[in-house]
Scaffold this motif. Structure first.
Motif, PDB file in Angstrom:
ATOM      1  N   THR A  49     -14.478  -5.531  15.587  1.00 15.48           N
ATOM      2  CA  THR A  49     -15.131  -5.063  14.361  1.00 15.48           C
ATOM      3  C   THR A  49     -14.156  -4.252  13.516  1.00 15.48           C
ATOM      4  O   THR A  49     -14.019  -4.474  12.308  1.00 15.48           O
ATOM      5  CB  THR A  49     -16.364  -4.205  14.699  1.00 15.48           C
ATOM      6  N   GLU A  50     -13.471  -3.306  14.133  1.00 12.96           N
ATOM      7  CA  GLU A  50     -12.508  -2.473  13.396  1.00 12.96           C
ATOM      8  C   GLU A  50     -11.332  -3.303  12.902  1.00 12.96           C
ATOM      9  O   GLU A  50     -10.849  -3.117  11.775  1.00 12.96           O
ATOM     10  CB  GLU A  50     -12.016  -1.337  14.283  1.00 12.96           C
ATOM     11  N   LYS A  51     -10.869  -4.242  13.722  1.00 12.78           N
ATOM     12  CA  LYS A  51      -9.754  -5.088  13.316  1.00 12.78           C
ATOM     13  C   LYS A  51     -10.107  -5.911  12.077  1.00 12.78           C
ATOM     14  O   LYS A  51      -9.315  -6.039  11.136  1.00 12.78           O
ATOM     15  CB  LYS A  51      -9.343  -6.014  14.463  1.00 12.78           C
ATOM     16  N   LEU A  52     -11.305  -6.480  12.066  1.00 13.48           N
ATOM     17  CA  LEU A  52     -11.730  -7.307  10.935  1.00 13.48           C
ATOM     18  C   LEU A  52     -11.907  -6.460   9.676  1.00 13.48           C
ATOM     19  O   LEU A  52     -11.606  -6.913   8.568  1.00 13.48           O
ATOM     20  CB  LEU A  52     -13.029  -8.035  11.277  1.00 13.48           C
ATOM     21  N   GLU A  53     -12.389  -5.242   9.847  1.00  6.69           N
ATOM     22  CA  GLU A  53     -12.559  -4.350   8.704  1.00  6.69           C
ATOM     23  C   GLU A  53     -11.204  -4.025   8.070  1.00  6.69           C
ATOM     24  O   GLU A  53     -11.073  -3.987   6.840  1.00  6.69           O
ATOM     25  CB  GLU A  53     -13.260  -3.055   9.151  1.00  6.69           C
ATOM     26  N   LYS A  54     -10.195  -3.796   8.900  1.00  6.31           N
ATOM     27  CA  LYS A  54      -8.854  -3.483   8.386  1.00  6.31           C
ATOM     28  C   LYS A  54      -8.166  -4.714   7.810  1.00  6.31           C
ATOM     29  O   LYS A  54      -7.329  -4.604   6.916  1.00  6.31           O
ATOM     30  CB  LYS A  54      -7.992  -2.899   9.511  1.00  6.31           C
ATOM     31  N   LEU A  55      -8.534  -5.874   8.309  1.00  2.00           N
ATOM     32  CA  LEU A  55      -7.857  -7.120   7.921  1.00  2.00           C
ATOM     33  C   LEU A  55      -8.421  -7.738   6.655  1.00  2.00           C
ATOM     34  O   LEU A  55      -7.703  -8.411   5.905  1.00  2.00           O
ATOM     35  CB  LEU A  55      -7.970  -8.124   9.072  1.00  2.00           C
ATOM     36  N   LYS A  56      -9.696  -7.520   6.368  1.00  3.80           N
ATOM     37  CA  LYS A  56     -10.410  -8.351   5.395  1.00  3.80           C
ATOM     38  C   LYS A  56      -9.840  -8.291   3.983  1.00  3.80           C
ATOM     39  O   LYS A  56      -9.914  -9.281   3.248  1.00  3.80           O
ATOM     40  CB  LYS A  56     -11.899  -8.017   5.389  1.00  3.80           C
ATOM     41  N   HIS A  57      -9.260  -7.183   3.561  1.00  4.67           N
ATOM     42  CA  HIS A  57      -8.639  -7.120   2.236  1.00  4.67           C
ATOM     43  C   HIS A  57      -7.178  -7.590   2.255  1.00  4.67           C
ATOM     44  O   HIS A  57      -6.790  -8.439   1.442  1.00  4.67           O
ATOM     45  CB  HIS A  57      -8.749  -5.719   1.649  1.00  4.67           C
ATOM     46  N   PRO A  58      -6.354  -7.083   3.178  1.00  6.80           N
ATOM     47  CA  PRO A  58      -4.945  -7.513   3.202  1.00  6.80           C
ATOM     48  C   PRO A  58      -4.743  -9.004   3.442  1.00  6.80           C
ATOM     49  O   PRO A  58      -3.733  -9.559   3.012  1.00  6.80           O
ATOM     50  CB  PRO A  58      -4.343  -6.693   4.357  1.00  6.80           C
ATOM     51  N   ILE A  59      -5.684  -9.664   4.109  1.00  8.66           N
ATOM     52  CA  ILE A  59      -5.468 -11.078   4.423  1.00  8.66           C
ATOM     53  C   ILE A  59      -5.359 -11.921   3.162  1.00  8.66           C
ATOM     54  O   ILE A  59      -4.640 -12.931   3.130  1.00  8.66           O
ATOM     55  CB  ILE A  59      -6.575 -11.619   5.355  1.00  8.66           C
ATOM     56  N   PHE A  60      -6.023 -11.509   2.087  1.00  8.49           N
ATOM     57  CA  PHE A  60      -5.961 -12.292   0.852  1.00  8.49           C
ATOM     58  C   PHE A  60      -4.628 -12.084   0.129  1.00  8.49           C
ATOM     59  O   PHE A  60      -4.168 -12.978  -0.575  1.00  8.49           O
ATOM     60  CB  PHE A  60      -7.152 -11.958  -0.044  1.00  8.49           C
ATOM     61  N   GLU A  61      -4.001 -10.932   0.336  1.00 17.46           N
ATOM     62  CA  GLU A  61      -2.641 -10.737  -0.176  1.00 17.46           C
ATOM     63  C   GLU A  61      -1.661 -11.566   0.641  1.00 17.46           C
ATOM     64  O   GLU A  61      -0.712 -12.142   0.102  1.00 17.46           O
ATOM     65  CB  GLU A  61      -2.261  -9.254  -0.129  1.00 17.46           C
TER      66      GLU A  61
END
Length: 281
Positions: free
Chosen positions: A89-101
């Motif tokens: 859950t925490e990993k996905l929260e941290k990933l969800k914005h940077p992944i689009f960059e």
């Protein structure tokens, strides 16, 4: 500009409602490899090929990003309900914005790389027509090249491994399919008389690692579109009139993560992506 369309149905082609089998996947990858090789062989003499930049990471995705962010949130909520998955859950929260960059990086061609090709860009089985004779698939036509992009072939390969090939086939034959694609690609370049050094299979696997966060996106966010039936994805007309038509509600797809078929695959994909380091950025 004049565009000419041909109806493939009279020639025995039809859409298919399920993912490609292993033999079908090889037909697709053979055609994809030849398409990639042709673009590479022609790129220097037809340089406009190198200007194609309509991919997911190079165009304005607008509201789709907002919707896909909700997909990450939904998966994170599910992880809180599954014993042993809470860490994601925490990993996905941290990933969800940077992944689009990171997606922009994947879809931007590296001028120093020998592996740039023209990608189809949206290679899933619903963008194909199959010619099946007595239960045997004889040919497959690739359709819809609207978001083609000049970049690493890892884009088409990773995209098609999840959106063209069935989960069991991919799990069992992934490495075989990647190698098969490479063999067809290298063979096609030789037939085209390509004079430069042909990239190696190791080079290709490096490209797949570098583009790995695309695998995270397609395996998690695009999952419902490839697993569920149209009836599960899209509410049908209440009148029952097939002529009434329906409109795709992408936001409603978030609720499709409640289906057992989707959750089963999520439970397979999340640990795999984590072990590859693809839930971190």
């Amino acid at each position: 500009m004049v565009m000419v369309f041909e109806d493939l149905c009279p020639h025995g082609y039809a859409m298919k409602s399920e993912a490609a089998t292993l033999p079908e996947a090889k037909i697709v990858l053979q055609k994809l490899a030849r398409f990639h090789a042709a673009s590479k062989a022609l790129a220097d003499t037809i340089p406009v090929i190198k200007t194609m930049a309509n991919g997911l990471g190079t165009t304005d995705l607008g509201k789709f990003i907002e919707i896909w962010l909700k997909h990450f949130d939904m998966i994170g909520q599910l992880c809180q309900q599954w014993p042993g998955f809470e860490q994601y859950t925490e990993k996905l929260e941290k990933l969800k914005h940077p992944i689009f960059e990171q997606l922009k990086v994947v879809y931007t061609p590296d001028p120093t790389s020998s592996w740039n090709v023209l990608n189809h860009g949206d290679l899933h089985y619903k963008n194909m027509m199959f010619k099946i004779n007595e239960g045997v698939t004889e040919d497959i036509m690739l359709l819809d090249f609207q978001i083609s992009v000049w970049a690493t072939p890892a884009i088409d390969l990773l995209y098609s491994l999840y959106n063209t090939v069935g989960a069991e086939t991919r799990h069992t034959h992934r490495e075989e399919l990647i190698s098969y694609y490479y063999e067809q690609f290298a063979e096609a370049l030789k037939k085209f008389g390509y004079s430069k050094k042909i990239p190696t299979l190791v080079d290709l696997r490096v490209e797949l690692i570098k583009a790995g966060h695309l695998e995270t996106l397609v395996s998690l966010v695009f999952l419902p579109y490839m697993v569920l039936t149209p009836e599960q994805l899209i509410p049908q007309p209440k009148s029952g009139d097939p002529e009434e038509g329906v409109e795709m509600d992408f936001e409603n797809v978030v609720g499709c993560y409640s289906y057992p078929a989707v959750q089963t695959l999520l439970k397979q994909y999340l640990p795999m992506l984590n072990h590859k380091g693809l839930l971190d950025l």
